[in-house]
Design an enzyme around this catalytic site. Structure first.
Site, PDB file in Angstrom:
ATOM      1  N   ASP A 192       0.993  -1.263   0.282  1.00 31.60           N
ATOM      2  CA  ASP A 192       0.159   0.234  -0.035  1.00 31.60           C
ATOM      3  C   ASP A 192       0.726   1.393  -0.110  1.00 31.60           C
ATOM      4  O   ASP A 192       2.283   1.351  -0.075  1.00 31.60           O
ATOM      5  CB  ASP A 192      -1.401   0.078   1.199  1.00 31.60           C
ATOM      6  CG  ASP A 192      -0.416  -0.460   2.224  1.00 31.60           C
ATOM      7  OD1 ASP A 192       0.934  -0.637   2.851  1.00 31.60           O
ATOM      8  OD2 ASP A 192      -1.088  -0.871   3.406  1.00 31.60           O
ATOM      9  N   ASN A 248      -7.912  -3.361  13.796  1.00 29.22           N
ATOM     10  CA  ASN A 248      -9.812  -3.553  13.546  1.00 29.22           C
ATOM     11  C   ASN A 248      -9.432  -4.347  12.816  1.00 29.22           C
ATOM     12  O   ASN A 248     -10.621  -4.932  12.130  1.00 29.22           O
ATOM     13  CB  ASN A 248     -10.249  -1.870  12.851  1.00 29.22           C
ATOM     14  CG  ASN A 248      -9.552  -1.504  11.118  1.00 29.22           C
ATOM     15  OD1 ASN A 248      -7.886  -2.382  11.659  1.00 29.22           O
ATOM     16  ND2 ASN A 248      -9.733  -0.419  10.885  1.00 29.22           N
ATOM     17  N   HIS A 302      -7.484  -4.864   9.485  1.00 25.61           N
ATOM     18  CA  HIS A 302      -6.769  -5.091   8.392  1.00 25.61           C
ATOM     19  C   HIS A 302      -6.009  -5.246   7.716  1.00 25.61           C
ATOM     20  O   HIS A 302      -4.839  -5.760   8.956  1.00 25.61           O
ATOM     21  CB  HIS A 302      -6.734  -3.822   8.085  1.00 25.61           C
ATOM     22  CG  HIS A 302      -5.942  -2.381   8.797  1.00 25.61           C
ATOM     23  ND1 HIS A 302      -6.500  -0.880   8.854  1.00 25.61           N
ATOM     24  CD2 HIS A 302      -5.165  -2.742   9.021  1.00 25.61           C
ATOM     25  CE1 HIS A 302      -4.970  -0.307   8.968  1.00 25.61           C
ATOM     26  NE2 HIS A 302      -4.120  -2.000   9.781  1.00 25.61           N
ATOM     27  N   GLU A 305      -9.657  -1.843   4.441  1.00 23.13           N
ATOM     28  CA  GLU A 305     -10.646  -1.996   6.069  1.00 23.13           C
ATOM     29  C   GLU A 305     -11.969  -2.776   5.935  1.00 23.13           C
ATOM     30  O   GLU A 305     -12.202  -3.500   4.843  1.00 23.13           O
ATOM     31  CB  GLU A 305     -11.255  -1.000   5.960  1.00 23.13           C
ATOM     32  CG  GLU A 305      -9.502   0.556   5.963  1.00 23.13           C
ATOM     33  CD  GLU A 305      -8.855   0.872   7.171  1.00 23.13           C
ATOM     34  OE1 GLU A 305      -8.853  -0.275   8.358  1.00 23.13           O
ATOM     35  OE2 GLU A 305      -7.846   1.874   7.600  1.00 23.13           O
TER      36      GLU A 305
HETATM   37  C1  F6R Z   1       0.766  -1.031   5.902  1.00 19.04           C
HETATM   38  C2  F6R Z   1       0.056  -2.424   6.269  1.00 19.04           C
HETATM   39  C3  F6R Z   1      -0.737  -2.573   7.213  1.00 19.04           C
HETATM   40  C4  F6R Z   1      -0.030  -2.998   8.464  1.00 19.04           C
HETATM   41  C5  F6R Z   1      -0.474  -2.010  10.136  1.00 19.04           C
HETATM   42  C6  F6R Z   1      -0.370  -2.749  11.280  1.00 19.04           C
HETATM   43  O1  F6R Z   1       1.845  -1.364   5.164  1.00 19.04           O
HETATM   44  O2  F6R Z   1      -0.368  -2.510   5.609  1.00 19.04           O
HETATM   45  O3  F6R Z   1      -2.647  -3.167   7.548  1.00 19.04           O
HETATM   46  O4  F6R Z   1       0.296  -3.853   8.465  1.00 19.04           O
HETATM   47  O5  F6R Z   1      -1.548  -1.138  10.132  1.00 19.04           O
HETATM   48  O6  F6R Z   1       0.664  -1.708  11.835  1.00 19.04           O
HETATM   49  P1  F6R Z   1       1.603  -1.733  12.201  1.00 19.04           P
HETATM   50  O7  F6R Z   1       3.114  -3.208  12.423  1.00 19.04           O
HETATM   51  O8  F6R Z   1       2.097  -0.584  12.819  1.00 19.04           O
HETATM   52  O9  F6R Z   1       0.605  -2.267  13.822  1.00 19.04           O
END
Ligand code: F6R
Length: 245
Positions: free
Chosen positions: A67, A136, A138, A143
């Protein structure tokens, strides 16, 4: 799915780095699907060390990231492109032309999403996809919603994701409200998927995703259906799961 229990973040990072390095050693020209955020940082730093020692060679490896924020240029310090260069690519022997992310500066959604889907297709799909998990549930920036979206698409980030990601920005109002993300089909088509989940703040999401029903309201739950899915989680993230998995 397979569960690998880790003691803590450091142990989980090392276990994930082992899986990634095994993939690269066995198939040097493989396609890695990569993630940003805090979760993969320890694994990246372990891989950097092994690469510097000459134990892993990324010279033929290709990468596609999950992303990118819409509106941030690749050199913006909070962009995921900057993150990947700063935390991984600049420290290993990967060819910059073999690394791919969505371009957050292209505002034409259709054009950018079809370009990125084509990039993934041209590479022949992802061999090993690394995932974190949002509080959440994702994955990438898919999402919670009413349906799984298949290909690369633009998403409105939820208030909980904006709040979670605001720790990287000087001010919550500076967090972009939209992002491009790979879709669920892109992720599900990866030959192998490895998720790293650590810390007490992930315990509820891990429980709901893997002990509950498969539903787009809990996007990570779809991984229950993947034929080669590995969850690497530490004790804190498994606190609610206990022995259920
Ligand atoms: C980022 C991504 C997100 C993160 C998720 C967890 O490229 O794909 O899905 O993996 O937001 O973020 P952290 O690791 O910062 O808790």
């Amino acid at each position: 799915m397979r569960l690998i229990r880790a003691k803590d973040y450091q142990d989980a990072s090392r276990k994930v780095a082992n899986i990634i390095s095994a993939q690269v050693i066995l198939t040097p020209d493989c396609v890695l699907g990569l993630a940003t955020g805090s979760s993969p940082l320890g694994a990246y730093s372990q891989l950097i060390q092994w690469c510097k020692k000459g134990d892993v060679d990324f010279s033929k490896t290709k990468t596609v990231n999950l992303d990118e924020y819409v509106g941030l240029s690749p050199v913006h310090e909070q962009s995921y492109s900057y993150f990947m260069h700063h935390n991984f690519f600049d420290h290993i022997n990967i060819e910059p032309r073999n690394t791919h992310l969505p371009n957050g500066l292209v505002l034409d959604e259709e054009k950018e999403c079809s370009r990125y889907d084509q990039v993934i297709r041209d590479l022949g799909g992802v061999d090993l996809q690394l995932l974190g998990i949002g509080e959440n549930g994702h994955i990438g920036f898919n999402e919670p919603t009413n349906e799984f979206v298949t290909g690369t698409h633009k998403v409105d980030l939820t208030p909980s994701t904006i709040a979670a990601n605001s720790r990287f920005f000087a001010d919550k109002n500076m967090v972009p409200r939209q992002a491009y993300t790979m879709g669920m089909l892109d992720i599900m088509r990866a030959k192998r998927v490895v998720m790293i989940a650590t810390g007490a703040n992930k315990a509820q999401a891990v429980y709901d995703a893997f002990c509950g029903p498969v539903t787009p309201q809990m996007p990570a739950s779809i991984m229950q259906l993947h034929p080669d899915f590995i969850l690497v989680a530490d004790e804190a993230a498994l606190a609610l799961v206990g022995d259920k998995l």
